[in-house]
Design a protein around this motif. Structure first.
Motif, mmCIF file in Angstrom:
data_model
loop_
_atom_site.group_PDB
_atom_site.id
_atom_site.type_symbol
_atom_site.label_atom_id
_atom_site.label_comp_id
_atom_site.label_asym_id
_atom_site.label_seq_id
_atom_site.Cartn_x
_atom_site.Cartn_y
_atom_site.Cartn_z
ATOM 1 N N ASN A 189 -44.992 52.057 -92.686
ATOM 2 C CA ASN A 189 -46.242 52.813 -92.745
ATOM 3 C C ASN A 189 -47.426 51.854 -92.850
ATOM 4 O OD1 ASN A 189 -48.366 53.922 -94.857
ATOM 5 N ND2 ASN A 189 -47.605 55.659 -93.702
ATOM 6 N N ASP A 190 -48.563 52.214 -92.238
ATOM 7 C CA ASP A 190 -49.687 51.281 -92.184
ATOM 8 C C ASP A 190 -50.255 50.941 -93.566
ATOM 9 O OD1 ASP A 190 -50.739 53.865 -92.470
ATOM 10 O OD2 ASP A 190 -52.548 53.406 -91.325
ATOM 11 N N SER A 191 -50.341 51.922 -94.466
ATOM 12 C CA SER A 191 -50.890 51.633 -95.794
ATOM 13 C C SER A 191 -49.935 50.759 -96.607
ATOM 14 C CB SER A 191 -51.174 52.941 -96.545
ATOM 15 O OG SER A 191 -52.229 53.649 -95.932
ATOM 16 N N ASN A 192 -48.637 51.033 -96.527
ATOM 17 C CA ASN A 192 -47.664 50.175 -97.203
ATOM 18 C C ASN A 192 -47.762 48.745 -96.684
ATOM 19 O OD1 ASN A 192 -46.679 52.267 -98.734
ATOM 20 N ND2 ASN A 192 -44.813 52.556 -97.555
ATOM 21 N N ALA A 193 -47.883 48.604 -95.352
ATOM 22 C CA ALA A 193 -47.982 47.268 -94.758
ATOM 23 C C ALA A 193 -49.241 46.555 -95.228
ATOM 24 C CB ALA A 193 -47.962 47.367 -93.233
ATOM 25 N N ALA A 194 -50.369 47.281 -95.277
ATOM 26 C CA ALA A 194 -51.622 46.664 -95.725
ATOM 27 C C ALA A 194 -51.517 46.191 -97.170
ATOM 28 C CB ALA A 194 -52.772 47.651 -95.568
ATOM 29 N N LEU A 195 -50.853 46.969 -98.021
ATOM 30 C CA LEU A 195 -50.681 46.558 -99.416
ATOM 31 C C LEU A 195 -49.776 45.333 -99.511
ATOM 32 C CD1 LEU A 195 -51.065 46.823 -102.418
ATOM 33 C CD2 LEU A 195 -49.335 48.633 -102.459
ATOM 34 N N LEU A 196 -48.693 45.314 -98.748
ATOM 35 C CA LEU A 196 -47.824 44.137 -98.736
ATOM 36 C C LEU A 196 -48.605 42.894 -98.297
ATOM 37 C CD1 LEU A 196 -44.541 45.602 -97.205
ATOM 38 C CD2 LEU A 196 -44.754 44.506 -99.451
ATOM 39 N N GLY A 197 -49.462 43.064 -97.294
ATOM 40 C CA GLY A 197 -50.285 41.952 -96.849
ATOM 41 C C GLY A 197 -51.164 41.417 -97.964
ATOM 42 N N GLU A 198 -51.776 42.323 -98.730
ATOM 43 C CA GLU A 198 -52.632 41.896 -99.846
ATOM 44 C C GLU A 198 -51.815 41.242 -100.955
ATOM 45 O OE1 GLU A 198 -55.826 41.877 -99.861
ATOM 46 O OE2 GLU A 198 -56.252 43.128 -98.104
ATOM 47 N N ASN A 332 -59.232 51.233 -91.956
ATOM 48 C CA ASN A 332 -58.392 51.405 -90.784
ATOM 49 C C ASN A 332 -59.268 51.782 -89.592
ATOM 50 O OD1 ASN A 332 -58.516 54.512 -90.695
ATOM 51 N ND2 ASN A 332 -57.690 54.147 -92.750
ATOM 52 N N GLU A 333 -59.243 50.986 -88.544
ATOM 53 C CA GLU A 333 -59.999 51.253 -87.318
ATOM 54 C C GLU A 333 -61.485 51.518 -87.597
ATOM 55 O OE1 GLU A 333 -57.615 53.525 -84.227
ATOM 56 O OE2 GLU A 333 -56.488 53.980 -86.046
ATOM 57 N N ALA A 334 -62.018 50.857 -88.612
ATOM 58 C CA ALA A 334 -63.440 51.010 -88.951
ATOM 59 C C ALA A 334 -63.951 49.696 -89.517
ATOM 60 C CB ALA A 334 -63.637 52.147 -89.955
ATOM 61 N N ASP A 335 -63.748 48.620 -88.753
ATOM 62 C CA ASP A 335 -64.179 47.302 -89.217
ATOM 63 C C ASP A 335 -65.692 47.201 -89.372
ATOM 64 O OD1 ASP A 335 -61.688 46.213 -89.529
ATOM 65 O OD2 ASP A 335 -61.593 45.306 -87.538
ATOM 66 N N SER A 371 -58.427 44.188 -91.278
ATOM 67 C CA SER A 371 -57.489 44.602 -90.229
ATOM 68 C C SER A 371 -56.288 43.676 -90.092
ATOM 69 C CB SER A 371 -58.211 44.701 -88.882
ATOM 70 O OG SER A 371 -58.778 43.459 -88.519
ATOM 71 N N ASN A 372 -56.410 42.430 -90.539
ATOM 72 C CA ASN A 372 -55.262 41.522 -90.492
ATOM 73 C C ASN A 372 -54.213 41.840 -91.545
ATOM 74 O OD1 ASN A 372 -56.264 40.063 -88.340
ATOM 75 N ND2 ASN A 372 -57.172 38.468 -89.610
ATOM 76 N N TYR A 374 -52.540 44.510 -92.110
ATOM 77 C CA TYR A 374 -51.377 45.226 -91.591
ATOM 78 C C TYR A 374 -50.387 44.257 -90.963
ATOM 79 C CZ TYR A 374 -54.810 48.942 -92.056
ATOM 80 O OH TYR A 374 -55.761 49.783 -92.558
ATOM 81 N N MET A 375 -50.908 43.298 -90.184
ATOM 82 C CA MET A 375 -50.036 42.337 -89.513
ATOM 83 C C MET A 375 -49.360 41.411 -90.512
ATOM 84 S SD MET A 375 -52.035 41.441 -85.970
ATOM 85 C CE MET A 375 -53.624 41.032 -86.688
ATOM 86 N N LEU A 376 -50.094 40.974 -91.530
ATOM 87 C CA LEU A 376 -49.503 40.099 -92.531
ATOM 88 C C LEU A 376 -48.492 40.857 -93.390
ATOM 89 C CD1 LEU A 376 -52.585 37.968 -93.629
ATOM 90 C CD2 LEU A 376 -50.881 37.498 -91.888
ATOM 91 N N GLY A 377 -48.736 42.142 -93.592
ATOM 92 C CA GLY A 377 -47.741 42.970 -94.279
ATOM 93 C C GLY A 377 -46.459 43.081 -93.473
ATOM 94 N N GLY A 378 -46.596 43.103 -92.143
ATOM 95 C CA GLY A 378 -45.421 43.111 -91.291
ATOM 96 C C GLY A 378 -44.588 41.858 -91.464
ATOM 97 N N VAL A 379 -45.248 40.714 -91.671
ATOM 98 C CA VAL A 379 -44.535 39.468 -91.955
ATOM 99 C C VAL A 379 -43.725 39.611 -93.235
ATOM 100 C CG1 VAL A 379 -44.804 37.035 -92.554
ATOM 101 C CG2 VAL A 379 -46.206 38.037 -90.752
ATOM 102 N N ALA A 380 -44.333 40.204 -94.272
ATOM 103 C CA ALA A 380 -43.626 40.407 -95.540
ATOM 104 C C ALA A 380 -42.383 41.272 -95.353
ATOM 105 C CB ALA A 380 -44.571 41.040 -96.569
ATOM 106 N N VAL A 381 -42.493 42.306 -94.518
ATOM 107 C CA VAL A 381 -41.338 43.169 -94.233
ATOM 108 C C VAL A 381 -40.214 42.358 -93.602
ATOM 109 C CG1 VAL A 381 -40.494 45.085 -92.803
ATOM 110 C CG2 VAL A 381 -42.687 45.290 -93.996
ATOM 111 N N ALA A 382 -40.535 41.565 -92.573
ATOM 112 C CA ALA A 382 -39.518 40.798 -91.862
ATOM 113 C C ALA A 382 -38.889 39.718 -92.746
ATOM 114 C CB ALA A 382 -40.124 40.162 -90.615
#
Length: 391
Positions: A189-198, A332-335, A371-372, A374-382
């Motif tokens: 989920n995008d919010s979970n990913a954003a939190l993981l990124g932080e 989200n989508e409002a930079d 906006s980054n 979400y992508m960095l949270g994806g790294v945490a998932v992997a």
């Protein structure tokens, strides 16, 4: 059975140490030994193996944070990377991000989920995978979007219980990735990913109890309590945007009435903008209105303040519900949103309305990643999947 348990505990210890290296500034072996309770020999063995695998590096320098010289640990660049696909409401973002958080390659594609056909999926996936260097090991592909649960529980395209209000045919993307590139496929989920990124790379690194408040076109949230992401059924996040704040309000796409997102989501703030333009005989877009407010336009400042008050309603609910150490506000989508005045309004509302017998002070900060995240949270998932043995 003992061998299985032993291997599992080794993976747990490896991942815990790796996560500490991500989240703790200027960390060395002594700090890890003292914090984890593992023996010095066990810590040394794990760290040496991570160094040998090209995951971690160790260099000697004087740390202003630790006030001493030592050999400190950090995450290596370039050796391992993850492919990230962010399926936004009106855009697909694709990227290759190495495990240190460096974005190696990225591309944006302006397309809604209704337009995403097999050809376009294949083109985006082929393009991003073509930019992975031969010497880089791909840990997998992580697909991030609003409404995503987990790859094992994806709703089929013909099901009547599609994710509201967005539905992506994840199965098609998963089939393309796994068949053509033979790497694991994960969803978040995008919010979970954003939190993981932080938590791993941003403003949440030093906090064990953090709320991510995701504002913009939609309204979402994610929560970390005692160091663990709080997830609901099928790995869902905290749907703060679909909490009813007006029982007699309009019907939302989710089926409820008077949801917070109907009042604080930018997609639903267009009506107020039309009223604003009519009153002031202007024809501003949302982006222009927020930009003019940042430059001191008094009328636009009032409009932004009204928006901030609606957004603050969600922050007050989150503060009272979870009593976090910190609330991190991202978009989200409002930079184009300039967060400082919005953060100040949120602080005023939360500090005046939080229910606390201990006079708790919640830190409220803007995301350092936006906006980054979400992508960095994806790294945490992997990284978690790979180093805990779920390959």
């Amino acid at each position: 059975m003992n061998n299985i348990n032993s291997e599992y505990m080794k993976n747990i210890n490896r991942f815990e140490i790796l996560q500490m290296i991500y989240q703790t500034k200027d960390i060395n072996r002594n700090v890890i030994t003292q914090t984890t309770g593992l023996t010095s020999a066990a810590v040394t063995k794990i760290i040496n193996s991570l160094i040998a695998e090209g995951v971690v590096s160790e260099k000697s320098f004087y740390s202003e944070f630790r006030k001493r010289r030592s050999r400190y640990l950090s995450i290596c660049r370039d050796t391992y990377a993850t492919v990230i696909l962010c399926l936004c409401r009106n855009m697909v973002k694709a990227a290759i991000v190495d495990i240190s958080g460096s974005i190696i390659y990225s591309r944006d594609c302006q397309v809604s989920y209704a337009m995403l056909d097999d050809f376009l999926i294949g083109d985006i996936v082929k393009d991003v995978f073509s930019h992975i260097q031969d010497e880089t090991k791909c840990l997998g592909c992580v697909c991030i979007s609003p409404g995503i649960r987990s790859a094992k529980n994806i709703v089929s395209e013909n099901s009547s219980s599609k994710s509201v209000p967005f539905f992506w045919n994840i199965e098609k993307i998963q089939a393309i990735v796994e068949k053509a590139y033979h790497v694991p496929f994960y969803t978040e989920n995008d919010s979970n990913a954003a939190l993981l990124g932080e938590m791993w790379f941003g403003a949440g690194r030093e906090s064990k109890n953090t709320v991510l408040y995701n504002i913009g076109k939609g309204i979402g949230s994610a929560v970390c309590l005692n160091g663990s992401i709080l997830s609901g059924y099928q790995n869902s996040s905290i749907e703060i945007g679909h909490v009813t704040i007006n029982f007699n309000g309009p019907q939302c796409a989710c089926g409820n009435r008077g949801c917070l997102e109907l009042y604080a989501g930018l997609d639903h703030f267009q009506g107020k903008l039309a009223t604003f333009n009519e009153k002031h005989e202007t024809n501003y877009s949302l982006e222009e209105t927020f930009s003019r407010a940042r430059n001191g336009d008094e009328a636009c400042n009032s409009f932004v303040h009204e928006y901030a008050l609606m957004v603050a309603e969600g922050a007050v609910i989150l503060a009272n519900m979870f009593k976090p150490e910190k609330i991190i506000v991202t978009t989200n989508e409002a930079d184009f949103l300039y967060l400082p005045p919005i953060i100040e309004t949120i602080k005023e509302e939360v500090f005046s309305r939080i229910f606390s017998i201990s006079e708790q002070k919640v830190k409220i900060e803007a995301s350092t990643l936006r906006s980054n995240g979400y992508m960095l949270g994806g790294v945490a998932v992997a990284v978690r999947k790979y180093f805990l043995g779920d390959k």
